[in-house]
Design a protein around this motif. Structure first.
Motif: not given
Length: 320
Positions: A244-257
């Motif tokens: 149950e890891h979080h990857l970069p896109h989980d924190y930044a689901p959109t490029p403007d995050s």
């Protein structure tokens, strides 16, 4: 590189038409049309009809309770007829993406939250009213629950973006601001809720400073998996399921995050490639958290599938 291609979308559509709840089918049609269907070419579905927000909104209304909350498994891990704050983010997601987060709908939600707000201005994830109903073992129900950033941050952010004016929003914003400023040891879901709040926080200079600090915490505490080929390099948070890891896109689901600057292009690309590769044989994406009930897993996968498609599409559009 284009992440969402016709094959991926068609397979995902087949999965949603086969296994999705009415809500996820309506949301998929709203975002992606009739991909994966087998309509008669001589009589295709009208794209304008599929993109009508009335469909997702009608499906969402089935989960409302008379007092203005949301229940009945809108959030698949939260069962029963007793509305819970942790179900509200799922409702706000639908309201925001259909342009309906305003007026009476927004006011009713804020009024409901006001009655469940703790003295410090936030809301807990769940209330004692959940106790009689089935729930996962990782969701405790205390007698006197404290407010938390995980729930409050996810709720207040879309309300801020919508421009809704309500006394609850001011109190919740102050609660989240204090919680973010004092965040030290954290876990992926809480950090994700903090990022969600920071993306909408009114004080943009403050939000940028806090986002930099939070990014340092996330990387220093190794609660992000930067290389999916080496899961041993990330720390699995206490109580999380294996994998149950979080990857970069989980924190930044959109490029403007606000979390996008935390990661190099290579780190983000590896995460997105891993996400794209997770599409299963049936066309859907798997859940990563503990599978405590076959029914809730079946109900959760359509939403996870939509989230994967929307994340991949958002990064596609930024690269175009």
């Amino acid at each position: 590189m284009t992440w969402v291609n016709d094959s991926m979308l068609e397979r995902a559509g087949r999965f949603l038409w086969t296994s999705g709840r009415v809500l996820e089918q309506r949301r998929f049609a709203f975002h992606f049309g009739d991909a994966g269907g087998s309509a008669d070419p001589a009589d295709p579905a009208d794209p304008a009809d599929l993109a009508d927000p009335a469909g997702p909104l009608a499906a969402l209304d089935a989960y409302t309770t008379p007092d203005g909350g949301y229940a009945f498994g809108l959030e698949p891990d939260v069962r029963g007829p007793a509305p819970q704050p942790i179900a509200v983010p799922a409702a706000l997601r639908v309201l925001e993406e259909t342009g309906a987060l305003h007026g009476e709908r927004a006011r009713r939600i804020c009024d409901w939250l006001t009655a469940r707000t703790t003295p410090d201005g936030g809301v807990p994830a769940v209330l004692p009213t959940l106790r009689p109903y089935p729930r996962p073992p990782f969701l405790p129900v205390p007698d006197h629950p404290d407010a938390d950033l995980l729930a409050t941050g996810q709720i207040v952010a879309p309300l801020l973006r919508s421009g809704t004016v309500h006394p609850w929003i001011e109190r919740a914003t102050a609660f989240c601001r204090h919680a973010v400023e004092h965040l030290e040891q954290t876990h992926p879901y809480e950090a994700g809720a903090a990022v969600t709040f920071l993306a909408a926080a009114p004080d943009r200079d403050w939000a940028r400073r806090q986002a930099r600090r939070l990014g340092d915490l996330v990387r220093d505490q190794r609660i992000v998996l930067l290389d999916p080929d080496h899961p041993d390099r990330a720390r699995l948070a206490a109580g999380y399921a294996p994998g149950e890891h979080h990857l970069p896109h989980d924190y930044a689901p959109t490029p403007d995050s606000p979390a996008r600057p935390w990661f190099t292009d290579r780190e983000l690309h590896r995460g997105l490639a891993h996400l794209a590769a997770q599409q299963q044989e049936d066309g859907g994406w798997p859940i990563r958290w503990a599978r405590w009930s076959p029914t809730t897993e079946v109900e959760a996968r359509p939403g996870v599938t939509l989230a994967a498609l929307l994340t991949l599409r958002a990064h596609d559009r930024a690269a175009a």
